[in-house]
Design a protein around this motif. Sequence first.
Motif, PDB file in Angstrom:
ATOM      1  N   THR A   7       0.964  -1.291  -0.005  1.00 48.65           N
ATOM      2  CA  THR A   7       0.015  -0.075  -0.088  1.00 48.65           C
ATOM      3  C   THR A   7       0.896   1.159   0.018  1.00 48.65           C
ATOM      4  O   THR A   7       0.666   2.384  -0.740  1.00 48.65           O
ATOM      5  N   GLU A   8       2.115   1.212   0.961  1.00 46.86           N
ATOM      6  CA  GLU A   8       2.929   2.371   0.793  1.00 46.86           C
ATOM      7  C   GLU A   8       3.553   2.575  -0.735  1.00 46.86           C
ATOM      8  O   GLU A   8       3.501   3.735  -0.876  1.00 46.86           O
ATOM      9  N   ASP A   9       4.108   1.595  -1.166  1.00 51.14           N
ATOM     10  CA  ASP A   9       4.679   1.530  -2.498  1.00 51.14           C
ATOM     11  C   ASP A   9       3.636   2.228  -3.427  1.00 51.14           C
ATOM     12  O   ASP A   9       4.050   3.079  -4.219  1.00 51.14           O
ATOM     13  N   ASP A  10       2.310   1.599  -3.322  1.00 48.00           N
ATOM     14  CA  ASP A  10       1.377   2.146  -4.596  1.00 48.00           C
ATOM     15  C   ASP A  10       1.128   3.567  -4.239  1.00 48.00           C
ATOM     16  O   ASP A  10       0.800   4.238  -5.034  1.00 48.00           O
ATOM     17  N   LEU A  11       1.068   3.849  -2.884  1.00 46.98           N
ATOM     18  CA  LEU A  11       0.627   5.285  -2.797  1.00 46.98           C
ATOM     19  C   LEU A  11       1.769   6.379  -3.007  1.00 46.98           C
ATOM     20  O   LEU A  11       1.612   7.402  -3.726  1.00 46.98           O
ATOM     21  N   THR A  12       2.989   5.869  -2.975  1.00 47.54           N
ATOM     22  CA  THR A  12       4.537   6.503  -3.351  1.00 47.54           C
ATOM     23  C   THR A  12       3.978   6.733  -4.834  1.00 47.54           C
ATOM     24  O   THR A  12       4.489   8.132  -5.438  1.00 47.54           O
ATOM     25  N   ALA A  13       3.965   5.397  -5.569  1.00 45.63           N
ATOM     26  CA  ALA A  13       3.793   5.715  -6.979  1.00 45.63           C
ATOM     27  C   ALA A  13       2.777   6.740  -7.477  1.00 45.63           C
ATOM     28  O   ALA A  13       2.844   7.437  -8.320  1.00 45.63           O
ATOM     29  N   ALA A  14       1.656   6.604  -6.767  1.00 49.06           N
ATOM     30  CA  ALA A  14       0.417   7.784  -6.968  1.00 49.06           C
ATOM     31  C   ALA A  14       0.793   9.228  -6.873  1.00 49.06           C
ATOM     32  O   ALA A  14       0.456   9.971  -7.646  1.00 49.06           O
ATOM     33  N   ILE A  15       1.533   9.311  -5.653  1.00 48.34           N
ATOM     34  CA  ILE A  15       1.930  10.677  -5.238  1.00 48.34           C
ATOM     35  C   ILE A  15       3.085  11.337  -6.458  1.00 48.34           C
ATOM     36  O   ILE A  15       2.851  12.290  -7.041  1.00 48.34           O
ATOM     37  N   GLU A  41       8.236  10.693   1.390  1.00 50.35           N
ATOM     38  CA  GLU A  41       8.292   9.723   2.350  1.00 50.35           C
ATOM     39  C   GLU A  41       6.764   9.601   2.646  1.00 50.35           C
ATOM     40  O   GLU A  41       6.042  10.534   3.241  1.00 50.35           O
ATOM     41  N   VAL A  42       6.353   8.327   2.829  1.00 52.93           N
ATOM     42  CA  VAL A  42       4.659   8.130   3.070  1.00 52.93           C
ATOM     43  C   VAL A  42       5.213   7.281   4.563  1.00 52.93           C
ATOM     44  O   VAL A  42       5.625   6.333   4.856  1.00 52.93           O
ATOM     45  N   ARG A  43       4.345   7.913   5.467  1.00 49.89           N
ATOM     46  CA  ARG A  43       4.724   7.454   7.036  1.00 49.89           C
ATOM     47  C   ARG A  43       3.553   6.575   7.243  1.00 49.89           C
ATOM     48  O   ARG A  43       2.558   6.458   6.519  1.00 49.89           O
ATOM     49  N   ALA A  44       3.618   6.022   8.513  1.00 48.15           N
ATOM     50  CA  ALA A  44       2.598   4.917   8.895  1.00 48.15           C
ATOM     51  C   ALA A  44       1.252   5.521   9.163  1.00 48.15           C
ATOM     52  O   ALA A  44       0.255   4.802   8.715  1.00 48.15           O
ATOM     53  N   VAL A  76      -4.301  13.157  -3.790  1.00 43.89           N
ATOM     54  CA  VAL A  76      -4.139  11.770  -4.203  1.00 43.89           C
ATOM     55  C   VAL A  76      -4.919  10.929  -3.059  1.00 43.89           C
ATOM     56  O   VAL A  76      -4.715  11.300  -1.682  1.00 43.89           O
ATOM     57  N   PRO A  77      -5.883  10.240  -3.342  1.00 43.95           N
ATOM     58  CA  PRO A  77      -6.674   9.433  -2.193  1.00 43.95           C
ATOM     59  C   PRO A  77      -5.801   8.514  -1.437  1.00 43.95           C
ATOM     60  O   PRO A  77      -4.869   7.998  -1.885  1.00 43.95           O
ATOM     61  N   GLY A  78      -6.068   8.747  -0.138  1.00 47.06           N
ATOM     62  CA  GLY A  78      -5.440   7.728   0.849  1.00 47.06           C
ATOM     63  C   GLY A  78      -4.365   8.509   1.581  1.00 47.06           C
ATOM     64  O   GLY A  78      -3.562   8.088   2.309  1.00 47.06           O
ATOM     65  N   THR A  79      -3.819   9.810   1.144  1.00 45.48           N
ATOM     66  CA  THR A  79      -2.952  10.697   1.788  1.00 45.48           C
ATOM     67  C   THR A  79      -3.526  11.359   2.924  1.00 45.48           C
ATOM     68  O   THR A  79      -4.794  11.873   3.010  1.00 45.48           O
ATOM     69  N   GLY A  80      -2.601  11.437   4.034  1.00 47.79           N
ATOM     70  CA  GLY A  80      -3.159  12.296   5.174  1.00 47.79           C
ATOM     71  C   GLY A  80      -2.450  13.572   5.224  1.00 47.79           C
ATOM     72  O   GLY A  80      -2.213  14.299   4.170  1.00 47.79           O
ATOM     73  N   ALA A  81      -1.942  14.323   6.085  1.00 47.09           N
ATOM     74  CA  ALA A  81      -1.375  15.369   6.230  1.00 47.09           C
ATOM     75  C   ALA A  81      -0.071  15.407   5.525  1.00 47.09           C
ATOM     76  O   ALA A  81       0.689  14.391   5.234  1.00 47.09           O
TER      77      ALA A  81
END
Length: 379
Positions: A7-15, A41-44, A76-81
């Motif tokens: 999920t972290e890798d997918d979010l990084t790629a989307a970002i 950097e995508v955090r927990a 990007v869906p799924g990102t926080g702050a």
Amino acid sequence: MSDSARTEDDLTAAIRSALTKVIDPELRRPITDLGMVKSIEVRADSSVHVEIYLTTAACPKKSEISEKVTQAVADVPGTGAVTVGLDVMNDEQRAELRKQLRGDSPEPVIPFAQPGSLTRVYAVASGKGGVGKSSVTVNLAAALAARGLSVGLLDADIYGHSVPRMMGTNDRPTQVDSMIVPPVAHEVKVISIAQFTQGNTPVVWRGPMLHRALQQFLADVYWGDLDVLLMDLPPGTGDVAISIAQLVPNAEIIVVTTPQLAAAEVAERAGAIAIQTRQRIAGVVENMVDSPTLKMFGEGGGRQVAENLTRTVGADVPLLGQVPLDPRLVAAGDDGVPLALSALDDGAGAELNRVADKLASKKRGLAGMSLGLDTTRHL
């Protein structure tokens, strides 16, 4: 690989994909293409920290870049702050960026003077000062950019520079290695000697220094892939007009005059320089045209210039437009918002837009370009 890591890798790629839509406001290229994304950097807790490289520490657009990056990542869906950190490229990175944008030529070349250049170059000239040449130039530049064209504006009036004020920009160029990045105003890339002087300091130079300054503005500045380059020339047929003809021989001349016949006679001389330089005259713009009842500046000057130049050069020189006397044109110039952007349907703004339509209708290409050949028969 765990689901969380995937999920972290997918979010990084989307970002990273989202950041391809962030365009550098000066270089006009995606920041991902320019090597400006240092890390993601995508955090927990799904919060995201992005590090961005700036070309220089004094980058005038760093706040704008930071805001655009923040917004792009937040969408990007799924990102926080989202937080954004700024770093600065080192000398090697800047040199690599300059090579990427301008190539690795040991000496900078004038792109518009190269045989394969598709940029239409217009040198806006007048026989004398006070005819509104700069006002016409900045309004045409802004109007052409508003039509979606990539436009550059070079203030070649070194002594009487006024373009930055009329375009509403106080920004200074950014230097990337040996390359100068011009500021952008109203979607137009702008360069002027005013951006390199302090306050209202006069420029006191002789001819060779003028030539060198113009050469640097044309060769050292990163203009990118322009559709149109407009150059605001000083009045008359002196050093700058000659230098422009030498440096950019394919530049076409636009002559600005007023209705006054005395001014028209002087304007003809500015246009007739094309005979000696073998440049094409794109046309004539008559400025400050008064009402039919009150002819403060006379009448017929623009048509006379167009007709006489047609006979002189042996080719059609059209009267591109007749811009009416309009107090809003002066106020808009002082405010730094060209009238052509706000008054689309009446007065001077509407006529300047009609002239821009005629220039915009000319497609990019080599047709009509001067080949530097002397077609005179020698018997």
